[in-house]
Structure formats: C-alpha cells, structure tokens
Design a protein around this motif. Structure first.
Motif, PDB file in Angstrom:
ATOM      1  N   MET A   1       0.846  -1.201   0.000  1.00 54.35           N
ATOM      2  CA  MET A   1       0.000   0.000   0.000  1.00 54.35           C
ATOM      3  C   MET A   1       0.875   1.243   0.000  1.00 54.35           C
ATOM      4  SD  MET A   1      -3.129   1.053   2.551  1.00 54.35           S
ATOM      5  CE  MET A   1      -2.103   1.324   4.003  1.00 54.35           C
ATOM      6  N   ARG A   2       0.556   2.179  -0.868  1.00 55.33           N
ATOM      7  CA  ARG A   2       1.289   3.440  -0.954  1.00 55.33           C
ATOM      8  C   ARG A   2       0.471   4.545  -0.279  1.00 55.33           C
ATOM      9  NH1 ARG A   2       0.961   2.840  -7.155  1.00 55.33           N
ATOM     10  NH2 ARG A   2      -1.009   2.069  -6.334  1.00 55.33           N
ATOM     11  N   ILE A   3       1.104   5.236   0.661  1.00 54.59           N
ATOM     12  CA  ILE A   3       0.422   6.240   1.480  1.00 54.59           C
ATOM     13  C   ILE A   3       0.962   7.622   1.118  1.00 54.59           C
ATOM     14  CG2 ILE A   3      -0.120   6.987   3.817  1.00 54.59           C
ATOM     15  CD1 ILE A   3       0.709   4.116   4.726  1.00 54.59           C
ATOM     16  N   LEU A   4       0.097   8.486   0.603  1.00 55.90           N
ATOM     17  CA  LEU A   4       0.484   9.855   0.269  1.00 55.90           C
ATOM     18  C   LEU A   4       0.170  10.763   1.449  1.00 55.90           C
ATOM     19  CD1 LEU A   4       1.410  11.911  -1.934  1.00 55.90           C
ATOM     20  CD2 LEU A   4      -1.017  12.171  -2.520  1.00 55.90           C
ATOM     21  N   LEU A   5       1.157  11.539   1.876  1.00 55.13           N
ATOM     22  CA  LEU A   5       0.963  12.486   2.980  1.00 55.13           C
ATOM     23  C   LEU A   5       0.818  13.897   2.426  1.00 55.13           C
ATOM     24  CD1 LEU A   5       3.662  11.207   5.528  1.00 55.13           C
ATOM     25  CD2 LEU A   5       1.296  10.431   5.218  1.00 55.13           C
ATOM     26  N   LYS A  24      11.775   4.952  10.550  1.00 57.53           N
ATOM     27  CA  LYS A  24      12.026   3.590  11.034  1.00 57.53           C
ATOM     28  C   LYS A  24      10.782   2.720  10.866  1.00 57.53           C
ATOM     29  CE  LYS A  24      15.671   4.668  14.395  1.00 57.53           C
ATOM     30  NZ  LYS A  24      16.039   4.700  15.841  1.00 57.53           N
ATOM     31  N   ALA A  25       9.623   3.304  11.146  1.00 58.86           N
ATOM     32  CA  ALA A  25       8.380   2.554  10.982  1.00 58.86           C
ATOM     33  C   ALA A  25       8.147   2.193   9.520  1.00 58.86           C
ATOM     34  CB  ALA A  25       7.207   3.366  11.524  1.00 58.86           C
ATOM     35  N   ALA A  26       8.493   3.119   8.632  1.00 55.72           N
ATOM     36  CA  ALA A  26       8.325   2.862   7.195  1.00 55.72           C
ATOM     37  C   ALA A  26       9.257   1.751   6.723  1.00 55.72           C
ATOM     38  CB  ALA A  26       8.575   4.141   6.406  1.00 55.72           C
ATOM     39  N   LEU A  27      10.466   1.719   7.253  1.00 57.73           N
ATOM     40  CA  LEU A  27      11.428   0.684   6.868  1.00 57.73           C
ATOM     41  C   LEU A  27      10.985  -0.702   7.360  1.00 57.73           C
ATOM     42  CD1 LEU A  27      14.763   2.615   7.526  1.00 57.73           C
ATOM     43  CD2 LEU A  27      13.840   1.931   5.297  1.00 57.73           C
ATOM     44  N   ARG A  28      10.286  -0.747   8.499  1.00 54.17           N
ATOM     45  CA  ARG A  28       9.789  -2.021   9.019  1.00 54.17           C
ATOM     46  C   ARG A  28       8.502  -2.466   8.330  1.00 54.17           C
ATOM     47  NH1 ARG A  28      10.626   0.632  14.041  1.00 54.17           N
ATOM     48  NH2 ARG A  28       8.357   0.876  14.211  1.00 54.17           N
ATOM     49  N   SER A  29       7.814  -1.523   7.721  1.00 53.96           N
ATOM     50  CA  SER A  29       6.466  -1.767   7.222  1.00 53.96           C
ATOM     51  C   SER A  29       6.453  -2.369   5.816  1.00 53.96           C
ATOM     52  CB  SER A  29       5.686  -0.447   7.211  1.00 53.96           C
ATOM     53  OG  SER A  29       4.414  -0.612   6.641  1.00 53.96           O
ATOM     54  N   LYS A  30       5.341  -3.017   5.488  1.00 56.88           N
ATOM     55  CA  LYS A  30       5.097  -3.473   4.126  1.00 56.88           C
ATOM     56  C   LYS A  30       4.515  -2.343   3.277  1.00 56.88           C
ATOM     57  CE  LYS A  30       4.161  -8.266   5.480  1.00 56.88           C
ATOM     58  NZ  LYS A  30       3.158  -9.375   5.482  1.00 56.88           N
ATOM     59  N   GLN A  31       4.161  -1.251   3.936  1.00 51.51           N
ATOM     60  CA  GLN A  31       3.581  -0.101   3.241  1.00 51.51           C
ATOM     61  C   GLN A  31       4.700   0.853   2.804  1.00 51.51           C
ATOM     62  OE1 GLN A  31       0.720  -1.270   3.225  1.00 51.51           O
ATOM     63  NE2 GLN A  31       0.596  -2.339   5.173  1.00 51.51           N
ATOM     64  N   VAL A 308      -0.213   8.346  11.076  1.00 52.98           N
ATOM     65  CA  VAL A 308       0.720   7.854  10.067  1.00 52.98           C
ATOM     66  C   VAL A 308       1.323   6.522  10.501  1.00 52.98           C
ATOM     67  CG1 VAL A 308       2.908   8.306   8.895  1.00 52.98           C
ATOM     68  CG2 VAL A 308       1.258  10.161   9.206  1.00 52.98           C
ATOM     69  N   LEU A 309       1.726   6.434  11.755  1.00 52.54           N
ATOM     70  CA  LEU A 309       2.304   5.183  12.268  1.00 52.54           C
ATOM     71  C   LEU A 309       1.274   4.065  12.216  1.00 52.54           C
ATOM     72  CD1 LEU A 309       4.299   6.570  15.337  1.00 52.54           C
ATOM     73  CD2 LEU A 309       5.206   5.908  13.094  1.00 52.54           C
ATOM     74  N   GLY A 310       0.022   4.397  12.502  1.00 51.95           N
ATOM     75  CA  GLY A 310      -1.029   3.394  12.440  1.00 51.95           C
ATOM     76  C   GLY A 310      -1.238   2.884  11.027  1.00 51.95           C
ATOM     77  N   ALA A 311      -1.189   3.795  10.047  1.00 53.38           N
ATOM     78  CA  ALA A 311      -1.331   3.395   8.653  1.00 53.38           C
ATOM     79  C   ALA A 311      -0.177   2.506   8.207  1.00 53.38           C
ATOM     80  CB  ALA A 311      -1.427   4.633   7.759  1.00 53.38           C
ATOM     81  N   LEU A 312       1.014   2.808   8.691  1.00 49.73           N
ATOM     82  CA  LEU A 312       2.183   1.990   8.353  1.00 49.73           C
ATOM     83  C   LEU A 312       2.113   0.597   8.976  1.00 49.73           C
ATOM     84  CD1 LEU A 312       5.032   4.643   8.678  1.00 49.73           C
ATOM     85  CD2 LEU A 312       4.270   3.517   6.564  1.00 49.73           C
ATOM     86  N   GLU A 313       1.438   0.487  10.106  1.00 45.26           N
ATOM     87  CA  GLU A 313       1.332  -0.800  10.785  1.00 45.26           C
ATOM     88  C   GLU A 313       0.194  -1.645  10.248  1.00 45.26           C
ATOM     89  OE1 GLU A 313       0.907   0.354  14.816  1.00 45.26           O
ATOM     90  OE2 GLU A 313       2.994   1.027  15.039  1.00 45.26           O
ATOM     91  N   ALA A 314      -0.652  -1.057   9.405  1.00 44.48           N
ATOM     92  CA  ALA A 314      -1.796  -1.799   8.869  1.00 44.48           C
ATOM     93  C   ALA A 314      -1.317  -2.969   8.014  1.00 44.48           C
ATOM     94  CB  ALA A 314      -2.685  -0.867   8.032  1.00 44.48           C
ATOM     95  N   THR A 315      -2.088  -4.052   8.025  1.00 46.78           N
ATOM     96  CA  THR A 315      -1.727  -5.226   7.235  1.00 46.78           C
ATOM     97  C   THR A 315      -2.742  -5.468   6.150  1.00 46.78           C
ATOM     98  OG1 THR A 315      -2.889  -6.641   8.807  1.00 46.78           O
ATOM     99  CG2 THR A 315      -0.530  -6.310   9.160  1.00 46.78           C
TER     100      THR A 315
END
Length: 315
Positions: A1-5, A24-31, A308-315
């Motif tokens: 998933m691509r998230i535009l801010l 760091k959250a983005a690097l860990r995320s699948k997003q 934003v962190l919540g969106a990055l953690e979404a699966t």
C-alpha cells in the motif's frame, strides 16, 4: 500500500520531531510512504528559512517513494492519445535526449531535482510566485462564480454534467460534452502557446507542438470529442477538483490541492488534516469513472504522527 501524505502532515511530523520515528516505521512496514513533487515545492515556498530547511530535509530522505511531477504524468496521457488519434503530430525522428535527461533528474537518488530543492528554494519561490498568484486569483474567480450558482449544482453527479462553449469553435460539432474536455483544452493550449511550461519540456522532443497548434480545429476536436476519459484520468480529476473547490472557501493552498489530487491515481490512500481537501477527494473517488485512492482525514498535531504510524502498521 502506498500512502500519500499531504503537506500539513509533514509539518506535524517535523513539529513533533518524529521524522526518524516515521522513517524507522516505514522501513519495518510493508507499506510505502509516497511524496509528491507538488508537496515538496509547497514546502520549498515556506518563507521561514528554519522551517523550510526542516521540512525539505524530512521530505528528501530516500526512504520515501518519490513520485514524478504531475505535468510528466499528464503529458504522458496526452502523448498516448496522440499516438492513437493524431500520429501525424508525432515527429518522424524523435529526439528523446532532453526527455530522458529530465526523467533521470527526477528519478535520481542523489544529485537530482530532489537533492537540489533546498539550494534552489529561493529561485523556486521567484519562479513560482507569478504562477501561484495567478492560480490563487483563478481559484477566487471560480469561487465567486460558484457562489452565484444555485445550490443544486453542488450535488449534481459529476459524470452527468455537460457543457457547451459560449461561442462556436472550429472543430466543435455543436453537441454538449464533458466539461473536463474544454478545461483541459484551454489549459493545455495556453500552456503550450506560452512557450514556457513543463508540458513543453515533456512533449516537444516527440510531438510537433507547432504543427499541433497550427491545426487548431483538429486540436479542438481531439479534446472535445475524441480523447477518451479513461485515457485522460488526470485531466478529468483536475477539472473535478477545481469544479468542487468553487463551492468551498478559498485558501492559499487551494491551487496546490488540485495538484495533489492528481497523485491520487498513483497511490492507495492519502492522509490529510484538511477536511475540505478530503471531502473533495472522496467526492471525486465516489463519482469518478475510474478507480483512485481513498482519502482520510486525520487529527492535527502529534495525533497526526500516530495516524501515520497506524497506517504503516496496517496489514
């Protein structure tokens, strides 16, 4: 998933000193967090040097997915339709050297357009000043026009709106057409005729723009009748944003909102603290004849970082 801010979300991330946390959250995320050149340039126009430097430093990090300028994508849509409908406008021997150089410049991880933006911020402010001021005046004009329109126009389904020019145009067959067509023709014609517009940079190496403008009735027919909406999605979306914006309060960021809207075809979700932007984007998504990103309103301040962190953690 691509998230535009949206730009305001970047401001909240910087204000909360949370750039590294989000990275760091983005690097860990699948997003993936995507960033649009329109957002980058809006930050570059920030008058406060300290804030501008902080915003650009956050936005330039290679962790994010960098999108291409909207003019590039809009030009590609146009070029594809020219190949299909007006191959005679194509140069017999295209010279793509400049096109490829510009594309490499925007895609370069180091040393390209993204790397230079902080050094060129003051130049961008001067170059963009007249264009942005003109866009803001146009938005105010549209707003004044919208205030004179009946309330029923605010709820008419976008795909049911039809238009006719106020005077006859060579190449127009006399029938009503989708209004995005006339707007796109007008914007495109003036941009090319101006001699200095990003469209020219992305097109002139392959399209004979002089021949195209000379065949003015053919150009009118191309835009008003022949180009397919599903092949010109960004042009439809720009019109839809600007049409809906005329029923809402105009701010300095209104012209940028329609630019940001064009990137909703490149991502899966947009996060913004601007309720009006999200309302317009969602109305477009619900009524567009094609798929586009979902837009979501998030709280301001540090709560935006949590969103934003919540969106990055979404699966």
């Amino acid at each position: 998933m691509r998230i535009l801010l949206d730009t305001n979300i970047w401001r909240y991330i910087v204000d909360a000193d949370a750039v590294v946390t989000v990275q760091k959250a983005a690097l860990r995320s699948k997003q993936r967090i995507a960033i649009a050149p329109a957002v980058l340039h809006e930050a570059a126009r920030t008058r406060d040097p300290g804030l501008r430097e902080a915003l650009l430093s956050a936005m330039k990090r290679p962790t994010w997915q960098r999108l291409m300028p909207e003019a590039y994508s809009e030009a590609l849509e146009f070029k594809d339709e020219v190949r299909r409908l007006r191959p005679e406008w194509l140069r017999p021997v295209p010279n793509l050297r400049q096109f490829n150089r510009l594309r490499r410049d925007w895609r370069a991880c180091q040393g390209g357009a993204w790397s230079r933006v902080d050094r060129e911020a003051e130049l961008l402010q001067r170059l963009d000043a007249k264009r942005i001021d003109r866009a803001r005046e146009d938005a105010k004009t549209l707003r004044a026009y919208g205030m004179r329109m009946s309330d029923s126009w605010q709820t008419v389904p976008l795909q049911k709106i039809l238009a006719k020019p106020s005077a006859s145009l060579p190449g127009w067959n006399g029938e009503a057409f989708e209004p995005w067509r006339f707007v796109a023709h007008d914007v495109f014609h003036h941009a090319i005729a101006s001699g200095a517009h990003p469209y020219i940079d992305w097109l002139e190496n392959e399209v004979d723009l002089g021949l195209m403008l000379f065949q003015s009735s053919s150009l009118v027919s191309f835009w008003l009748h022949e180009a397919q909406t599903l092949r010109m999605r960004r042009h439809w979306l720009r019109w839809a944003f600007e049409f809906l914006q005329q029923f809402r309060r105009v701010t300095d960021g209104t012209p940028v909102d329609s630019q940001v809207g064009s990137y909703l075809l490149d991502v899966d979700i947009m996060l913004s603290a601007d309720k009006n932007l999200v309302r317009v984007a969602e109305r477009c998504r619900n009524e567009a004849p094609f798929s586009m990103a979902t837009s979501r309103t998030v709280p301001g301040g540090s709560a935006a970082v949590s969103a934003v962190l919540g969106a990055l953690e979404a699966t």
